[in-house]
Design a protein around this motif. Structure first.
Motif, PDB file in Angstrom:
ATOM      1  N   ARG A  25       0.831  -1.208   0.000  1.00  0.00           N
ATOM      2  CA  ARG A  25       0.000   0.000   0.000  1.00  0.00           C
ATOM      3  C   ARG A  25       0.865   1.257   0.000  1.00  0.00           C
ATOM      4  O   ARG A  25       0.540   2.236  -0.646  1.00  0.00           O
ATOM      5  N   TYR A  88      -6.307   2.345  -2.039  1.00  0.00           N
ATOM      6  CA  TYR A  88      -7.114   1.126  -2.025  1.00  0.00           C
ATOM      7  C   TYR A  88      -6.219  -0.083  -2.259  1.00  0.00           C
ATOM      8  O   TYR A  88      -5.486  -0.126  -3.249  1.00  0.00           O
ATOM      9  N   LEU A  90      -6.586  -3.705  -3.367  1.00  0.00           N
ATOM     10  CA  LEU A  90      -7.622  -4.488  -4.025  1.00  0.00           C
ATOM     11  C   LEU A  90      -7.279  -5.968  -4.041  1.00  0.00           C
ATOM     12  O   LEU A  90      -6.144  -6.344  -4.333  1.00  0.00           O
ATOM     13  N   VAL A  97     -12.557  -4.709  -2.817  1.00  0.00           N
ATOM     14  CA  VAL A  97     -11.657  -3.895  -2.000  1.00  0.00           C
ATOM     15  C   VAL A  97     -11.371  -4.658  -0.713  1.00  0.00           C
ATOM     16  O   VAL A  97     -12.292  -5.135  -0.047  1.00  0.00           O
ATOM     17  N   VAL A 100      -8.773   0.099   2.799  1.00  0.00           N
ATOM     18  CA  VAL A 100      -8.693   1.490   2.353  1.00  0.00           C
ATOM     19  C   VAL A 100      -7.897   2.274   3.400  1.00  0.00           C
ATOM     20  O   VAL A 100      -8.161   2.174   4.600  1.00  0.00           O
TER      21      VAL A 100
END
Length: 149
Positions: A25, A88, A90, A97, A100
């Protein structure tokens, strides 16, 4: 966009616990900034950096060992010295998803160690991306816990 597979740990992944998922992320966000004029080596090249001021994480669906994943970034807004974004994570295997992260990040001059205005060329590219992201066909749901100041 960053893509990969969820590594194995007891058959599932808690994104808060596994370093490689945190890396996905964060590296996904870092990679998205390159096109905005913020290279990963910005501190070494220009003496400037991006620091996280706030973030809020929401876990939506479990990732399981071997699930394919990717990262997408949506810019929501900008002030003279900050950007508000959604990141996001995924689950490409199940087309949903998984996680977040809402974040406020700041432009910092590394010599003074203080926030400073975005360089004009970077600010222009950030603004263009914000406009493009505003046209995405889904609502940008935020925590309501943070905002640009």
């Amino acid at each position: 966009m960053r893509a990969g597979r969820a590594p194995g740990l007891r058959g599932h992944q808690r994104t808060s616990e596994h370093p490689s998922l945190r890396g996905h992320r964060l590296e996904g966000l870092d990679e998205s900034l390159v096109d905005l004029g913020i290279p990963m080596q910005w501190p070494n090249i220009a003496g400037q950096a991006v620091f996280t001021a706030e973030h809020h994480m929401t876990y939506v669906h479990e990732l399981r060992t071997g699930d394919r994943l990717s990262v997408r970034v949506r810019l929501l807004g900008r002030s003279d010295r900050a950007v508000h974004a959604l990141v996001y994570l995924l689950d490409e295997t199940h087309q949903r998803v998984s996680f977040v992260m809402e974040e406020i990040f700041l432009h910092v001059d590394l010599e003074s160690r203080k926030t400073s205005d975005w360089p004009a060329d970077v600010a222009e590219k950030i603004d263009a991306q914000i406009k493009k992201d505003a046209d995405l066909p889904f609502e940008a749901v935020t925590s309501g816990a943070m905002a640009l100041r």
